[in-house]
Design an enzyme around this catalytic site. Structure first.
Site, PDB file in Angstrom:
ATOM      1  N   HIS A 168      10.931  33.595-110.066  1.00 38.07           N
ATOM      2  CA  HIS A 168      10.994  34.038-108.797  1.00 38.07           C
ATOM      3  C   HIS A 168      10.998  32.592-107.725  1.00 38.07           C
ATOM      4  O   HIS A 168      10.714  31.744-108.226  1.00 38.07           O
ATOM      5  CB  HIS A 168       9.759  34.635-108.616  1.00 38.07           C
ATOM      6  CG  HIS A 168       9.560  36.049-109.279  1.00 38.07           C
ATOM      7  ND1 HIS A 168       8.976  36.941-108.783  1.00 38.07           N
ATOM      8  CD2 HIS A 168      10.415  36.541-110.450  1.00 38.07           C
ATOM      9  CE1 HIS A 168       9.111  38.148-109.869  1.00 38.07           C
ATOM     10  NE2 HIS A 168      10.001  37.639-110.699  1.00 38.07           N
ATOM     11  N   GLU A 209       9.085  31.899-105.259  1.00 39.58           N
ATOM     12  CA  GLU A 209       7.687  31.391-105.221  1.00 39.58           C
ATOM     13  C   GLU A 209       7.671  30.492-106.296  1.00 39.58           C
ATOM     14  O   GLU A 209       6.853  29.376-106.147  1.00 39.58           O
ATOM     15  CB  GLU A 209       6.763  32.402-105.000  1.00 39.58           C
ATOM     16  CG  GLU A 209       6.930  33.175-103.575  1.00 39.58           C
ATOM     17  CD  GLU A 209       7.655  34.442-104.186  1.00 39.58           C
ATOM     18  OE1 GLU A 209       7.309  35.858-103.752  1.00 39.58           O
ATOM     19  OE2 GLU A 209       8.420  34.406-105.249  1.00 39.58           O
ATOM     20  N   CYS A 263       5.310  39.385-105.338  1.00 39.18           N
ATOM     21  CA  CYS A 263       4.816  40.274-106.238  1.00 39.18           C
ATOM     22  C   CYS A 263       3.661  39.770-106.951  1.00 39.18           C
ATOM     23  O   CYS A 263       2.972  38.798-106.641  1.00 39.18           O
ATOM     24  CB  CYS A 263       5.842  40.371-107.342  1.00 39.18           C
ATOM     25  SG  CYS A 263       5.902  38.778-108.464  1.00 39.18           S
ATOM     26  N   CYS A 316       3.697  36.234-108.474  1.00 37.83           N
ATOM     27  CA  CYS A 316       3.755  35.196-107.466  1.00 37.83           C
ATOM     28  C   CYS A 316       2.694  34.982-106.832  1.00 37.83           C
ATOM     29  O   CYS A 316       2.024  34.111-106.349  1.00 37.83           O
ATOM     30  CB  CYS A 316       4.930  35.439-106.756  1.00 37.83           C
ATOM     31  SG  CYS A 316       6.522  35.046-107.749  1.00 37.83           S
TER      32      CYS A 316
END
Length: 161
Positions: free
Chosen positions: A61, A63, A90, A93
């Site tokens: 992801h 992040e 999410c 993260c």
């Protein structure tokens, strides 16, 4: 390390550039940057965008990619900085931000299906955890949401999602 942006709005423009890079290689267009204060401005120490499809990695992801980049730059795991991301993080993260000791989170649009900062959960500000972040939501939210909308409309037009 470059010193350019001076506001959260400026930093979000850099995160949007990262989001577009993700979309260009078929990943959901979410981008993130990490910055530290420097001379009244911000110095960018980490960048990332979604690479799950590109790498076949469920943890790739934006992040996480930005945290890895910043930790490598800093030489340690404590990323006591500002993370700016185009969409609300999410659970994975948000947990990583807490574990990395990120000080501030700035995000663009909400994530009603998986958001773990305000939409579904409040991981970044949960008083039961050992670290909490300052959270700023809604920076350039319409632009961030528009990137996602364009991406998913194009996929649906191609019959993919």
């Amino acid at each position: 390390m470059s010193i350019d942006p001076v506001t959260d709005d400026d930093l979000m423009l850099l995160a949007l550039e990262e989001a577009r890079a993700a979309g260009a290689h078929g990943d959901v267009p979410v981008g993130a940057i990490i910055a530290v204060p420097a001379d009244g401005r911000f110095a960018v120490i980490g960048r990332g965008h979604n690479r799950r499809e590109q790498r076949g990695d469920p943890t790739a992801h934006a992040e996480i990619e930005a945290l890895r980049d910043a930790a490598a730059h800093l030489g340690h795991w404590r990323v006591e900085a500002t993370l700016v991301v185009t969409q609300e993080p999410c659970p994975m993260c948000a947990g990583a931000l807490v574990n990395a000791r990120v000080r501030r989170l700035v995000y663009g649009c909400d994530n009603p299906k998986a958001g773990a900062v305000a939409s579904l959960f409040t991981i970044c500000t949960d008083p039961r955890l050992n670290h909490r972040l300052e959270v700023v939501a809604g920076v350039r939210a319409s632009e961030c949401a528009a990137e996602l909308k364009r991406f998913f409309e194009a996929l649906r037009a191609q019959g993919q999602r």
